[in-house]
Design an enzyme around this catalytic site. Structure first.
Site, PDB file in Angstrom:
ATOM      1  N   LYS A   1      41.629  20.985  43.421  1.00 55.45           N
ATOM      2  CA  LYS A   1      40.960  22.061  44.161  1.00 55.45           C
ATOM      3  C   LYS A   1      41.091  21.777  45.648  1.00 55.45           C
ATOM      4  O   LYS A   1      41.252  20.623  46.058  1.00 55.45           O
ATOM      5  CB  LYS A   1      39.472  22.112  43.798  1.00 55.45           C
ATOM      6  CG  LYS A   1      38.853  23.471  43.983  1.00 55.45           C
ATOM      7  CD  LYS A   1      39.066  24.339  42.753  1.00 55.45           C
ATOM      8  CE  LYS A   1      38.683  25.776  42.985  1.00 55.45           C
ATOM      9  NZ  LYS A   1      38.740  26.551  41.741  1.00 55.45           N
TER      10      LYS A   1
ATOM     11  N   ASP B   1      40.755  31.327  45.442  1.00 58.23           N
ATOM     12  CA  ASP B   1      39.378  31.169  44.957  1.00 58.23           C
ATOM     13  C   ASP B   1      38.561  32.040  45.931  1.00 58.23           C
ATOM     14  O   ASP B   1      39.123  32.950  46.561  1.00 58.23           O
ATOM     15  CB  ASP B   1      38.961  29.687  44.980  1.00 58.23           C
ATOM     16  CG  ASP B   1      37.699  29.419  44.144  1.00 58.23           C
ATOM     17  OD1 ASP B   1      37.812  29.277  42.932  1.00 58.23           O
ATOM     18  OD2 ASP B   1      36.592  29.366  44.723  1.00 58.23           O
TER      19      ASP B   1
HETATM   20  N1  GLU Z   1      40.170  29.519  41.431  1.00 60.93           N
HETATM   21  C1  GLU Z   1      40.432  29.864  40.081  1.00 60.93           C
HETATM   22  C2  GLU Z   1      39.625  29.007  39.135  1.00 60.93           C
HETATM   23  O1  GLU Z   1      38.529  28.608  39.489  1.00 60.93           O
HETATM   24  C3  GLU Z   1      41.913  29.909  39.752  1.00 60.93           C
HETATM   25  C4  GLU Z   1      42.690  28.659  39.954  1.00 60.93           C
HETATM   26  C5  GLU Z   1      44.192  28.826  39.783  1.00 60.93           C
HETATM   27  O2  GLU Z   1      44.648  29.906  39.470  1.00 60.93           O
HETATM   28  O3  GLU Z   1      44.882  27.823  39.985  1.00 60.93           O
HETATM   29  O4  GLU Z   1      39.987  28.739  38.037  1.00 60.93           O
END
Ligand code: GLU
Length: 451
Positions: A126, A166
């Site tokens: 992340k 996100d």
């Molecule tokens: N931010 C999204 C999540 O919390 C997607 C992450 C992604 O597609 O890599 O899963």
């Protein structure tokens, strides 16, 4: 004096560890997986818990950019590469003033288990920044994204780490980030997902998290022997990508979504939210929800200041199914009590960890169906992996193909979580089911890969 105080506060904020939400996420998982850890000494012998809760590496960097008034601005950027036992690090970027290392560690940790649950070859990571996109011009967003990528490009790659969006990061930001990466490296690699369709984005990626959450809930209702969505009143929080596409799919399935929220207030439209207007306000004009009432005077707008003590207006509204799709810890014990008293039968987390531990405990004590984020909102990252596959093969899949695969993936996750809970003697407990199933796959891979 005020200027130096502001700067001091900013320095303090970016230099504290703020690990509370990370501990909250870890504690919940440790509680759930206790039986499996106790049943097999191999996990302890391999120090799996310590290894799983310590990121492989964390990057923290300075992002310097110039705003429209030619003032130099400084933000902090982060990328946490948590675990790559199952595939390249994968997880979104969040641009929001609340972002700090602790929040990203919580999100990255959850992402490992979520990505494991999808059954796809992706690890967990992340990133993001304390940059606040609110009120920034398009040009400022572009300048910030370029500056952010100047540093981030060193750490990512199609087989290393593939960020996505996100909160605060959508197709526009991903487009600018991608453009800068291309400029710096002269390569056209799938190093980000959630790209606009014209340069490698997957069809249905924008809709995936919201649609996926509704498919998951539909399957969960079925497994519990309940009727489907037809005519069900649904409360949804948030007004971003996840909330809007949750509302869209709920309409498709015959439900009546009656609420949405933003950081300033809640809209309650008893006849059902006007989706076209909501999309226009949030995707095109990027304005406050208060504007909704200008066109729909019968809708009720409640400001944040007027929320019930310790709770949130949106969870005070009678509904059959609730979908918290805004942010972490937005659904409290007070909210949980209100939902239960009003006859709500299911809660599905579209956002990451929106329910507090106290709220979850209440739902479980009252036998309310509760779908935790790492299972219910895995549709977004699943379609991100489909995007990686398409990019690697330099092909495009049809909308129908992606839609079918998304629905199948979400229903399979739901069944797996349900079965795992049953197998471990906690039938109906989707929190334990998701944590155990997600953990087991990563842990077994870590053991098989050696130290
Ligand atoms: N931010 C999204 C999540 O919390 C997607 C992450 C992604 O597609 O890599 O899963």
């Amino acid at each position: 004096m005020t200027v130096s105080n502001d700067i001091l506060n900013k320095i303090k904020k970016s230099n504290c560890s703020h690990d509370e939400t990370f501990f909250q996420a870890v504690e919940e998982v440790l509680d759930s997986i206790a039986p499996i850890i106790e049943s097999d000494p191999i996990y302890e012998r391999h120090s799996i818990i310590e290894r799983l809760t310590t990121p492989d590496r964390e990057f923290k960097f300075k992002v310097v950019w110039m705003d429209d008034n030619q003032k130099i601005q400084v933000n902090t950027g982060y990328r946490v590469q948590f675990n790559n036992a199952l595939g390249p690090y994968k997880g979104g970027l969040r641009f929001h003033p609340s972002v700090n290392n602790g929040i990203l560690k919580f999100l990255g940790f959850e992402q490992i288990l979520k990505n494991s649950l999808t059954g796809l070859p992706i690890g967990g990571g992340k990133g993001g920044s304390d940059f606040d996109p609110k009120g920034k011009s398009d040009f400022e967003i572009m300048k910030f994204c370029s500056a952010f990528m100047t540093e981030l490009h060193k750490y990512i790659g199609p087989r290393i780490d593939v960020p996505a969006g996100d909160i605060g990061v959508g197709a526009r930001e991903i487009g600018y980030l991608f453009g800068e990466y291309k400029k710096i490296t002269s390569t056209y690699d799938g190093i980000l997902t959630g790209k606009p369709f014209m340069f490698g984005g997957s069809l249905m990626r924008p809709e995936a998290t919201g649609y996926g959450c509704v498919f998951f809930t539909d399957e969960m209702l079925k497994l519990a022997g309940k009727d489907d969505f037809k005519g069900r009143i649904c409360a949804v929080s948030g007004a971003g990508n996840v909330a809007i596409h949750t509302i869209e799919k709920l309409y498709d399935m015959g439900a009546v979504p009656v609420t949405c929220t933003d950081s300033r207030g809640t809209i309650y439209d008893p006849r059902g939210i006007n989706l076209k207007l909501l999309k226009e306000l949030k995707f095109k004009k990027r304005v406050s929800l208060e504007e909704y009432c200008k066109e729909h005077s019968e809708a009720i707008y409640t400001k944040v200041e007027d929320y019930p003590e310790g709770g949130h207006e949106v969870w005070n509204i009678p509904c059959d199914c609730a979908f918290p799709c805004a942010t972490q810890n937005e659904l409290t014990e007070v909210d949980a009590r209100n939902l239960i008293e009003n006859g709500c039968i299911s809660i599905s987390e579209g956002a990451n960890m929106p329910s507090t531990p106290e709220a979850i405990e209440l739902f479980q004590k009252n036998d309310i169906l509760f779908a935790p984020a790492k299972a219910a909102n895995a549709g977004g990252v699943a379609v991100s992996e489909f995007e990686m596959a398409q990019n690697a093969a330099m092909i495009r899949w049809s909308y129908e193909k992606v839609a079918k695969m998304l629905e199948q993936t979400m229903r399979e996750i739901c069944k797996r979580v349900h079965l795992t809970a049953k197998e471990y003697g906690v039938a109906g407990n989707y929190v334990d089911g998701a944590n155990i199933a997600g953990f087991k796959k990563v842990a077994d891979a870590m053991i098989a890969e050696g130290v």
